[in-house]
Motif scaffolding. Structure first.
Motif, PDB file in Angstrom:
ATOM      1  N   GLY A 282       0.807  -1.197   0.000  1.00 30.71           N
ATOM      2  CA  GLY A 282       0.000   0.000   0.000  1.00 30.71           C
ATOM      3  C   GLY A 282       0.851   1.263   0.000  1.00 30.71           C
ATOM      4  N   TRP A 283       0.195   2.384  -0.310  1.00 28.89           N
ATOM      5  CA  TRP A 283       0.828   3.693  -0.170  1.00 28.89           C
ATOM      6  C   TRP A 283      -0.265   4.694   0.160  1.00 28.89           C
ATOM      7  CZ3 TRP A 283       1.736   7.759  -4.282  1.00 28.89           C
ATOM      8  CH2 TRP A 283       0.748   7.723  -5.264  1.00 28.89           C
ATOM      9  N   ILE A 284       0.116   5.806   0.755  1.00 26.54           N
ATOM     10  CA  ILE A 284      -0.873   6.812   1.125  1.00 26.54           C
ATOM     11  C   ILE A 284      -0.627   8.146   0.433  1.00 26.54           C
ATOM     12  CG2 ILE A 284      -1.470   5.740   3.327  1.00 26.54           C
ATOM     13  CD1 ILE A 284       0.378   7.696   4.723  1.00 26.54           C
ATOM     14  N   GLY A 285       0.395   8.208  -0.433  1.00 26.64           N
ATOM     15  CA  GLY A 285       0.544   9.366  -1.311  1.00 26.64           C
ATOM     16  C   GLY A 285       0.985  10.643  -0.633  1.00 26.64           C
ATOM     17  N   ILE A 286       1.958  10.537   0.275  1.00 25.10           N
ATOM     18  CA  ILE A 286       2.505  11.748   0.885  1.00 25.10           C
ATOM     19  C   ILE A 286       4.026  11.699   0.858  1.00 25.10           C
ATOM     20  CG2 ILE A 286       0.520  12.014   2.431  1.00 25.10           C
ATOM     21  CD1 ILE A 286       2.300  10.981   4.697  1.00 25.10           C
ATOM     22  N   ARG A 287       4.649  12.850   0.947  1.00 23.47           N
ATOM     23  CA  ARG A 287       6.081  12.941   1.145  1.00 23.47           C
ATOM     24  C   ARG A 287       6.310  13.383   2.593  1.00 23.47           C
ATOM     25  NH1 ARG A 287       5.608  16.084  -3.758  1.00 23.47           N
ATOM     26  NH2 ARG A 287       6.124  14.840  -5.591  1.00 23.47           N
ATOM     27  N   VAL A 288       7.236  12.730   3.271  1.00 24.93           N
ATOM     28  CA  VAL A 288       7.446  13.027   4.688  1.00 24.93           C
ATOM     29  C   VAL A 288       8.828  13.614   4.913  1.00 24.93           C
ATOM     30  CG1 VAL A 288       5.844  11.258   5.449  1.00 24.93           C
ATOM     31  CG2 VAL A 288       8.246  10.678   5.163  1.00 24.93           C
ATOM     32  N   LEU A 289       8.948  14.368   5.980  1.00 27.40           N
ATOM     33  CA  LEU A 289      10.191  15.008   6.365  1.00 27.40           C
ATOM     34  C   LEU A 289      10.542  14.619   7.794  1.00 27.40           C
ATOM     35  CD1 LEU A 289       9.390  18.626   5.107  1.00 27.40           C
ATOM     36  CD2 LEU A 289      10.723  16.898   3.895  1.00 27.40           C
ATOM     37  N   GLU A 290      11.834  14.533   8.071  1.00 26.88           N
ATOM     38  CA  GLU A 290      12.274  14.311   9.444  1.00 26.88           C
ATOM     39  C   GLU A 290      11.963  15.545  10.273  1.00 26.88           C
ATOM     40  OE1 GLU A 290      16.198  12.575  11.790  1.00 26.88           O
ATOM     41  OE2 GLU A 290      16.276  13.034   9.654  1.00 26.88           O
ATOM     42  N   GLY A 306       8.088  11.598  15.568  1.00 21.65           N
ATOM     43  CA  GLY A 306       7.316  11.354  14.364  1.00 21.65           C
ATOM     44  C   GLY A 306       7.945  11.929  13.109  1.00 21.65           C
ATOM     45  N   VAL A 307       7.115  12.027  12.074  1.00 23.23           N
ATOM     46  CA  VAL A 307       7.541  12.605  10.796  1.00 23.23           C
ATOM     47  C   VAL A 307       6.494  13.623  10.362  1.00 23.23           C
ATOM     48  CG1 VAL A 307       8.862  10.605  10.034  1.00 23.23           C
ATOM     49  CG2 VAL A 307       6.432  10.746   9.477  1.00 23.23           C
ATOM     50  N   ALA A 308       6.941  14.622   9.607  1.00 24.77           N
ATOM     51  CA  ALA A 308       6.032  15.662   9.152  1.00 24.77           C
ATOM     52  C   ALA A 308       5.581  15.404   7.722  1.00 24.77           C
ATOM     53  CB  ALA A 308       6.711  17.026   9.240  1.00 24.77           C
ATOM     54  N   VAL A 309       4.336  15.742   7.426  1.00 21.41           N
ATOM     55  CA  VAL A 309       3.829  15.654   6.064  1.00 21.41           C
ATOM     56  C   VAL A 309       4.358  16.854   5.297  1.00 21.41           C
ATOM     57  CG1 VAL A 309       1.777  15.566   4.604  1.00 21.41           C
ATOM     58  CG2 VAL A 309       1.759  14.454   6.844  1.00 21.41           C
ATOM     59  N   GLY A 310       5.340  16.605   4.410  1.00 23.45           N
ATOM     60  CA  GLY A 310       5.928  17.706   3.647  1.00 23.45           C
ATOM     61  C   GLY A 310       5.029  18.149   2.516  1.00 23.45           C
ATOM     62  N   SER A 311       4.444  17.194   1.807  1.00 22.56           N
ATOM     63  CA  SER A 311       3.518  17.516   0.719  1.00 22.56           C
ATOM     64  C   SER A 311       2.640  16.305   0.468  1.00 22.56           C
ATOM     65  CB  SER A 311       4.278  17.906  -0.555  1.00 22.56           C
ATOM     66  OG  SER A 311       5.109  16.854  -0.993  1.00 22.56           O
ATOM     67  N   ILE A 312       1.522  16.551  -0.170  1.00 23.13           N
ATOM     68  CA  ILE A 312       0.564  15.508  -0.519  1.00 23.13           C
ATOM     69  C   ILE A 312       0.551  15.366  -2.034  1.00 23.13           C
ATOM     70  CG2 ILE A 312      -1.869  14.839  -0.478  1.00 23.13           C
ATOM     71  CD1 ILE A 312      -2.096  16.248   2.216  1.00 23.13           C
ATOM     72  N   ILE A 313       0.759  14.148  -2.512  1.00 25.95           N
ATOM     73  CA  ILE A 313       0.870  13.901  -3.947  1.00 25.95           C
ATOM     74  C   ILE A 313      -0.493  14.023  -4.600  1.00 25.95           C
ATOM     75  CG2 ILE A 313       1.472  12.175  -5.692  1.00 25.95           C
ATOM     76  CD1 ILE A 313       3.554  11.113  -3.751  1.00 25.95           C
ATOM     77  N   GLY A 320      -7.056  15.310  -0.830  1.00 26.37           N
ATOM     78  CA  GLY A 320      -8.414  15.614  -0.396  1.00 26.37           C
ATOM     79  C   GLY A 320      -8.858  14.828   0.811  1.00 26.37           C
ATOM     80  N   GLY A 321      -7.937  14.118   1.444  1.00 23.54           N
ATOM     81  CA  GLY A 321      -8.274  13.293   2.594  1.00 23.54           C
ATOM     82  C   GLY A 321      -8.056  13.981   3.918  1.00 23.54           C
ATOM     83  N   SER A 322      -7.858  13.179   4.959  1.00 25.09           N
ATOM     84  CA  SER A 322      -7.810  13.714   6.321  1.00 25.09           C
ATOM     85  C   SER A 322      -6.451  14.283   6.695  1.00 25.09           C
ATOM     86  CB  SER A 322      -8.190  12.606   7.312  1.00 25.09           C
ATOM     87  OG  SER A 322      -7.350  11.477   7.134  1.00 25.09           O
ATOM     88  N   VAL A 369      -6.807  10.527  13.075  1.00 28.83           N
ATOM     89  CA  VAL A 369      -7.565  10.555  11.836  1.00 28.83           C
ATOM     90  C   VAL A 369      -7.455   9.182  11.180  1.00 28.83           C
ATOM     91  CG1 VAL A 369      -7.214  13.022  11.509  1.00 28.83           C
ATOM     92  CG2 VAL A 369      -5.603  11.394  10.473  1.00 28.83           C
ATOM     93  N   GLN A 370      -8.271   8.941  10.177  1.00 28.24           N
ATOM     94  CA  GLN A 370      -8.223   7.676   9.459  1.00 28.24           C
ATOM     95  C   GLN A 370      -7.720   7.892   8.027  1.00 28.24           C
ATOM     96  OE1 GLN A 370     -11.970   5.446   9.755  1.00 28.24           O
ATOM     97  NE2 GLN A 370     -10.987   4.214  11.330  1.00 28.24           N
ATOM     98  N   VAL A 371      -6.854   6.971   7.600  1.00 22.62           N
ATOM     99  CA  VAL A 371      -6.295   6.989   6.253  1.00 22.62           C
ATOM    100  C   VAL A 371      -6.464   5.598   5.659  1.00 22.62           C
ATOM    101  CG1 VAL A 371      -4.193   7.294   4.881  1.00 22.62           C
ATOM    102  CG2 VAL A 371      -4.608   8.773   6.850  1.00 22.62           C
TER     103      VAL A 371
END
Length: 500
Positions: A282-290, A306-313, A320-322, A369-371
């Motif tokens: 699976g994948w959830i379509g985000i880029r993460v940052l330390e 944790g990790v930060a959501v850098g961008s959403i693909i 358009g999700g949570s 949240v749910q993904v």
């Protein structure tokens, strides 16, 4: 033997020990039924190692393959013996007079283990890779031809099927997440063609990363050598908690540093290979940052966990999700996130299409949240992971056209660009002409006027070469890439671009 250099010292070599042709396997005939295993042993005095080994030996098999050269004579190269070696004359005499293409058969020996009485066998992908035929030898000396059900090169696992005339002695998986450092473990396999070899050691470390995107190896000092590949690593309950895959060695022999794919990762992959013949990650379509201290503070978090959501693909499962850019992900499906490598592995190991609870921090507030992960299609996912597409009309691979990647627009470095940014005449590479605010490129400190000279230590001269090199690295499982960047005054700096 295939070797991979680690870091800079030449002597540090990780040997993915593909077994070469060697001795015939010999093992003691043991009863099909397994003896009752004692409760989890804390010391060797609590159990009889001999009793455990006796019950497990019939479930471990030897695997040999053959590979035929094609009708055009395509085959592996003949041995190249360095000048001055003891057997130089022997090889010259043996191959003297042979000219033109030759078709030769090559055999190799590895290990595997039975997980289902009907004939399902697990081994390493590199043991059976490129095989024309696969043969399994059991502890009583019987042999059967095997069918390949599926492979996963990302974790170096393969599943085989044989058709026995009676039920086979199978072993079961244990939970590698419960394994403690210092706990006793047993390896059984086929080192150097010596089938049915048993070695004993302890778990030296957990969570080791080598060169794969989903690495989470168990490290052990139980002797693992060439030919142990694909064999099981047992706990003292007789459960498989790892599949022996690699060693760290200057010579290819055991020095007490071996690595096993943990059962927590392998079991799900094996189930998928049996059912589908391939993995369904699976994948959830985000880029993460330390998350650094500064980034945590800017996002309203108290500590850099944790990790930060850098961008959403765009077009990905999270579009358009949570999840939102700037969210800090603390856990995925109850599993804490400690590094950017953790999240892709947890997502890949989970079930596709099932909603998962994700604990996040948003604007300083902790929430859940749910993904829902979606199926990661390969190799199409490589292009999807790039997200952005060339900004000019025409073919993306046409030289001269600008390319947009990770929020930066790349262009050829021409006289106009040199004049605009006053770039030193001795600088060569690809010009960064634009950088979007808040993008992955901006987060790494890339700015217009900088010149990318190398991507992953390979020189680049066109925007298309940058894109192709990054696609290649993603296809190899890389999650970040080093860029050598020249500032307009000629100063060279190294940037690390996160590919998530």
């Amino acid at each position: 033997m295939t070797t991979v250099k680690l870091n800079s010292p030449v002597s540090r070599v990780m040997a993915r020990h593909i077994a070469g042709a060697g001795l015939l396997a010999v093992a003691v005939i043991s009863p099909v039924s397994m003896p009752m295993m004692p409760a989890r042993a804390q010391t060797l005095s609590d159990v009889s190692v001999a009793d455990i080994a006796e019950g497990l030996l019939p479930s471990v098999v030897n695997i040999s393959i053959s590979e035929e050269g094609g009708p055009t004579g395509e085959t592996r190269p003949l041995p190249d013996v360095p000048e001055g070696q003891p057997f130089e004359d022997l090889f010259e005499d043996f191959f003297e007079g042979e000219e033109g293409p030759r078709s030769r058969q090559f055999s190799s020996l590895g290990s595997g283990f039975i997980i289902d009485p009907t004939g399902i066998i697990v081994t390493n992908n590199h043991v059976i890779e490129n095989a024309d035929t696969i043969e399994v030898t059991f502890s009583d000396g019987a042999t059967l031809d095997a069918e390949l059900l599926g492979v996963d090169d990302k974790t170096d696992l393969a599943v085989l099927k044989v058709d026995p005339d009676r039920p086979l002695p199978a072993v079961k998986f244990g939970d590698s997440r419960k394994v403690r450092i210092g706990e006793w473990v047993m390896a059984i396999g086929n080192p150097f063609g010596l089938g049915g070899s048993v070695t004993l050691g302890i778990v030296s470390a957990r969570g080791r990363e080598l060169d794969g995107p989903y690495d989470n190896f168990i490290q052990t000092d139980a002797a693992i050598n060439k030919g142990n590949s694909g064999g099981p690593l047992f706990n003292m309950d007789g459960e498989v908690i790892g599949i022996n895959t690699a060693i760290l060695s200057p010579s290819g022999g055991s020095i007490g540093i071996g690595f096993s794919v943990p059962s927590e990762l392998a079991e799900n992959i094996i189930d998928q290979l049996v059912e589908f013949g391939r993995t369904r990650r699976g994948w959830i379509g985000i880029r993460v940052l330390e998350v650094s201290d500064a980034l945590a503070a800017s996002l309203g978090a108290e500590d850099p966990a944790g990790v930060a959501v850098g961008s959403i693909i765009e077009g990905g499962p999270s579009d358009g999700g949570s999840l939102k850019e700037g969210d800090i992900i603390l856990s995925f499906d109850g599993q804490p996130i400690d590094s950017p490598r953790d999240l892709p592995r947890f997502v890949a190991e989970g079930r596709v299409g099932d909603p998962v609870d994700v604990e996040i921090v948003r604007d300083g507030e902790r929430m859940t949240v749910q993904v829902t992960p979606e199926l990661l299609e390969e190799p199409e996912a490589v292009d999807e992971a790039l997200a952005d597409r060339p900004t000019a009309e025409g073919d993306a691979d046409t030289p001269g056209l600008p390319v947009s990647l990770y929020g930066m627009t790349l262009a050829e470095l021409d006289d106009n660009g040199r004049a605009l940014y006053q770039i030193d005449g001795g600088i060569e590479g690809v010009l960064i002409s634009e950088v979007e605010e808040g993008s992955a490129a901006a987060d790494e400190g890339l700015m217009p006027g900088m010149v990318i000279a190398e991507v992953g230590q390979d020189a680049v001269t066109t925007p298309q070469e940058v894109r192709s090199r990054i696609v290649e690295l993603i296809s190899q499982g890389r999650r970040s890439v080093s860029l050598m960047v020249a500032e307009p005054d000629g100063t060279l700096v190294i940037k690390s671009l996160v590919l998530e």
